[in-house]
Design an enzyme around this catalytic site. Sequence first.
Site: not given
Length: 509
Positions: A174, A178, A424, A467-468, A486, A488
Amino acid sequence: MTEYHVYEHADTGTRHIACGQGYHLPEHISKHVDLVTPTIHFDIKLKREPIGSEKRDHGAKPGVGKSIGQPGSGVVIPKTTGFIKHILDELSQCDQFITPNCLRALYNFIYVPLAANKNSYGIVEYTPQAYVPEDLDLFFTNFSKSQVGQRPDLVGIDGGFVQSSQIGFGFNGESNLDLQFGMALVGKKQKITLYQVGDDVEGASFNNFLDALDASFCTFEGGNDISQDGIYPDPFGGYQGPEDCGKVKKPANVISTSYGYNEADLTPAYTARQCAEYAKLGLMGVTVLYSSGDFGVAGNGNLCLNPDGSQTGDGKLFNPSFPGGCPFITSVGATQLNPGANVTDPEVACEQVIFSGGGFSNYFPIPDYQKEAVDSYLTNSPPPYPKDIWNSTGASRAFPDISANGANYVIAVNGEFSLVFGTSASSPVVGAILTAVNDARLAIGKTPIGFINPTIYSAGFRDAFNDITSGTNPGCRTFGFNATEGWDPVTGLGTPNFPKLLARWILLP
């Protein structure tokens, strides 16, 4: 208007402030208020003294006397498919290996800091999660040579330190993820602050971190909860200093956290208290980012809710995350490039190894800034599920807010390269992009962007995100929600388009 009383539990002596009946805000005031706390709730967890002198049970369920940084704690941590032997930093392979250059290409993110000495970006880690300096240099050698030898500025909170006695992906994956991507994306000129929270015995929670940012939070509504939060001096023999209330005099302008709970792990009172503090940070000009989760509409550990509020693997009710459901943080979901896709092709919702966390809170009402977007989704793309397995009221906070790629990240771990997946990864990437926006504003004498949600949901920012419109976030024996045109509850408003975001934020006061 109401009347407050202090109530005391007969057996434990625990005190709780609440109003005995309902409350009322005058109309001319109510339109300016998002949250009232405390109110009539009596769901506070009773404080209890530590039993014996043993460490906290590191096999406990998440949120029950447990450090959020412990491997296997059930919180949001990246997933790996193992080591990889051959890597290339080629844009033609971004569908297989995500590198900093892939992300720059995906989001048109090319920027050289102009006001790095005025700007700040913070990444939060919870001990025993720790980055490995040698891995950082291995990553930089391959993907950002000018940064070899560079380290984050360490701020240890409640005994927090970069431990090196416990190693492996579960302890280093992690933090390495990061910092390797966060630092590479902002570049050498922009320093990153590492907030390392908790000792290596008891550990810590989000509340412990917030205590360090705001001394008043240490005592707000009675202070921390011994069943959830680290108590210092550590009664189990770790850090013996006092709790670090107010240690951080000026929080970073952007703070990214890649951990999270299931909302049901915590009481409404506990989450409301914490959520109010995120609102305060927003007013201070801090952008607070959290990963939305990796199990779609299920909770961490792939747990779903039962009608009695318990969480099990065979539950059928959708299980939202926290702080994702808090309306005063920005929740970040995950996308991917489909296998065989070019870096210039549209991304889809992440469906490799992990599923983008998203849904509707069971605790928090929908904020005004989000109502139009959520109403549009529920009207035009109504989920095909019984209304009793998800919060279908249309009156609850919905998440995530935005997304970024979360699949096939190449990171260095313990001297080798691994592929990792998860929201993450998405959160620190968004944090790096927003840090660049802050830099540009600071360079011309403007303030940091602060709490961004009301702005990004506004009409002026509708085309500032990619937009996905394809993919789902399965969980709880369903296909989850659909990504669609839009906003979601899979990918939010979409992924950042850096030039458009920068152009719009530069024009704002």
